[in-house]
Design a protein around this motif. Structure first.
Motif, PDB file in Angstrom:
ATOM      1  N   ALA A 201       0.531  -3.123  -9.632  1.00 11.29           N
ATOM      2  CA  ALA A 201      -0.675  -2.691 -10.337  1.00 11.29           C
ATOM      3  C   ALA A 201      -1.870  -3.504  -9.849  1.00 11.29           C
ATOM      4  O   ALA A 201      -1.756  -4.706  -9.616  1.00 11.29           O
ATOM      5  N   GLY A 202      -2.991  -2.829  -9.655  1.00 12.63           N
ATOM      6  CA  GLY A 202      -4.192  -3.493  -9.168  1.00 12.63           C
ATOM      7  C   GLY A 202      -4.326  -3.486  -7.658  1.00 12.63           C
ATOM      8  O   GLY A 202      -5.299  -3.987  -7.110  1.00 12.63           O
ATOM      9  N   TYR A 203      -3.339  -2.912  -6.970  1.00 10.88           N
ATOM     10  CA  TYR A 203      -3.368  -2.828  -5.515  1.00 10.88           C
ATOM     11  C   TYR A 203      -3.147  -1.387  -5.091  1.00 10.88           C
ATOM     12  O   TYR A 203      -2.502  -0.609  -5.789  1.00 10.88           O
ATOM     13  N   GLU A 204      -3.704  -1.029  -3.929  1.00 14.31           N
ATOM     14  CA  GLU A 204      -3.491   0.314  -3.410  1.00 14.31           C
ATOM     15  C   GLU A 204      -2.823   0.246  -2.046  1.00 14.31           C
ATOM     16  O   GLU A 204      -3.061  -0.679  -1.269  1.00 14.31           O
ATOM     17  N   LEU A 205      -1.977   1.229  -1.780  1.00 10.05           N
ATOM     18  CA  LEU A 205      -1.232   1.270  -0.522  1.00 10.05           C
ATOM     19  C   LEU A 205      -2.120   1.792   0.594  1.00 10.05           C
ATOM     20  O   LEU A 205      -2.802   2.805   0.438  1.00 10.05           O
ATOM     21  N   VAL A 206      -2.111   1.090   1.707  1.00  7.21           N
ATOM     22  CA  VAL A 206      -2.794   1.521   2.915  1.00  7.21           C
ATOM     23  C   VAL A 206      -1.712   1.704   3.966  1.00  7.21           C
ATOM     24  O   VAL A 206      -0.841   0.849   4.115  1.00  7.21           O
TER      25      VAL A 206
ATOM     26  N   LYS B 118       2.578  -8.109  -2.220  1.00  4.43           N
ATOM     27  CA  LYS B 118       2.111  -7.469  -3.462  1.00  4.43           C
ATOM     28  C   LYS B 118       2.608  -6.031  -3.577  1.00  4.43           C
ATOM     29  O   LYS B 118       2.012  -5.203  -4.246  1.00  4.43           O
ATOM     30  N   GLY B 119       3.742  -5.751  -2.901  1.00  2.00           N
ATOM     31  CA  GLY B 119       4.266  -4.391  -2.928  1.00  2.00           C
ATOM     32  C   GLY B 119       5.769  -4.332  -3.034  1.00  2.00           C
ATOM     33  O   GLY B 119       6.454  -5.351  -3.150  1.00  2.00           O
TER      34      GLY B 119
ATOM     35  N   SER C 292       8.618   5.966  11.980  1.00  2.00           N
ATOM     36  CA  SER C 292       7.498   6.904  11.968  1.00  2.00           C
ATOM     37  C   SER C 292       6.343   6.319  11.174  1.00  2.00           C
ATOM     38  O   SER C 292       6.511   5.334  10.440  1.00  2.00           O
ATOM     39  N   GLY C 293       5.171   6.921  11.289  1.00  2.00           N
ATOM     40  CA  GLY C 293       4.036   6.556  10.454  1.00  2.00           C
ATOM     41  C   GLY C 293       3.383   5.238  10.827  1.00  2.00           C
ATOM     42  O   GLY C 293       3.561   4.718  11.932  1.00  2.00           O
ATOM     43  N   GLN C 294       2.628   4.716   9.868  1.00  5.21           N
ATOM     44  CA  GLN C 294       1.835   3.509  10.070  1.00  5.21           C
ATOM     45  C   GLN C 294       2.344   2.371   9.188  1.00  5.21           C
ATOM     46  O   GLN C 294       2.888   2.618   8.110  1.00  5.21           O
ATOM     47  N   LEU C 295       2.115   1.144   9.622  1.00  2.00           N
ATOM     48  CA  LEU C 295       2.457  -0.041   8.850  1.00  2.00           C
ATOM     49  C   LEU C 295       1.848   0.072   7.455  1.00  2.00           C
ATOM     50  O   LEU C 295       0.682   0.426   7.309  1.00  2.00           O
ATOM     51  N   ALA C 296       2.644  -0.216   6.443  1.00  2.04           N
ATOM     52  CA  ALA C 296       2.170  -0.140   5.056  1.00  2.04           C
ATOM     53  C   ALA C 296       1.806  -1.536   4.559  1.00  2.04           C
ATOM     54  O   ALA C 296       2.540  -2.492   4.784  1.00  2.04           O
ATOM     55  N   PHE C 297       0.647  -1.639   3.902  1.00  2.18           N
ATOM     56  CA  PHE C 297       0.280  -2.893   3.251  1.00  2.18           C
ATOM     57  C   PHE C 297      -0.502  -2.597   1.985  1.00  2.18           C
ATOM     58  O   PHE C 297      -0.991  -1.486   1.785  1.00  2.18           O
ATOM     59  N   CYS C 298      -0.575  -3.579   1.115  1.00  2.00           N
ATOM     60  CA  CYS C 298      -1.241  -3.415  -0.179  1.00  2.00           C
ATOM     61  C   CYS C 298      -2.573  -4.137  -0.166  1.00  2.00           C
ATOM     62  O   CYS C 298      -2.648  -5.297   0.223  1.00  2.00           O
ATOM     63  N   LYS C 299      -3.607  -3.427  -0.597  1.00  2.00           N
ATOM     64  CA  LYS C 299      -4.970  -3.961  -0.610  1.00  2.00           C
ATOM     65  C   LYS C 299      -5.455  -3.995  -2.051  1.00  2.00           C
ATOM     66  O   LYS C 299      -5.255  -3.033  -2.797  1.00  2.00           O
ATOM     67  N   GLY C 300      -6.080  -5.092  -2.437  1.00  3.55           N
ATOM     68  CA  GLY C 300      -6.619  -5.212  -3.788  1.00  3.55           C
ATOM     69  C   GLY C 300      -7.678  -4.161  -4.039  1.00  3.55           C
ATOM     70  O   GLY C 300      -8.517  -3.900  -3.182  1.00  3.55           O
ATOM     71  N   LYS C 301      -7.624  -3.527  -5.205  1.00  3.97           N
ATOM     72  CA  LYS C 301      -8.625  -2.528  -5.561  1.00  3.97           C
ATOM     73  C   LYS C 301      -9.936  -3.225  -5.896  1.00  3.97           C
ATOM     74  O   LYS C 301      -9.949  -4.315  -6.457  1.00  3.97           O
TER      75      LYS C 301
END
Length: 76
Positions: free
Chosen positions: A29-34, A9-10, A48-57
């Protein structure tokens, strides 16, 4: 750096997989990046950084008419 996966979803836009390459992440749209919005390929071969995934709002549900009306309007 090793391959990096696009979040479900990203979206993902990468400049490559060599040192100093950059990957940017965003969500539909409707999801936020974590996790990290931007990750950089480091000299160590790791991203670098952390694994990115999309979470439903989560949207707050309105339960009563009093939460919608301010009491100054009357409906016939």
């Amino acid at each position: 750096c090793s391959s990096i996966t696009q979040p479900t979803k990203g979206f993902m836009n990468c400049t490559g997989k060599t040192v100093d390459s950059v990957c940017e992440f965003s969500c539909q749209a409707g999801y936020e990046l974590v996790g990290s919005q931007v990750r950089i390929c480091l000299a160590s071969g790791q991203w670098s950084g952390q694994l990115a995934f999309c979470k439903g709002k989560i949207y707050k549900k309105v339960n009563t008419v009093s939460q919608i009306c301010d009491g100054t309007h009357h409906f016939v």
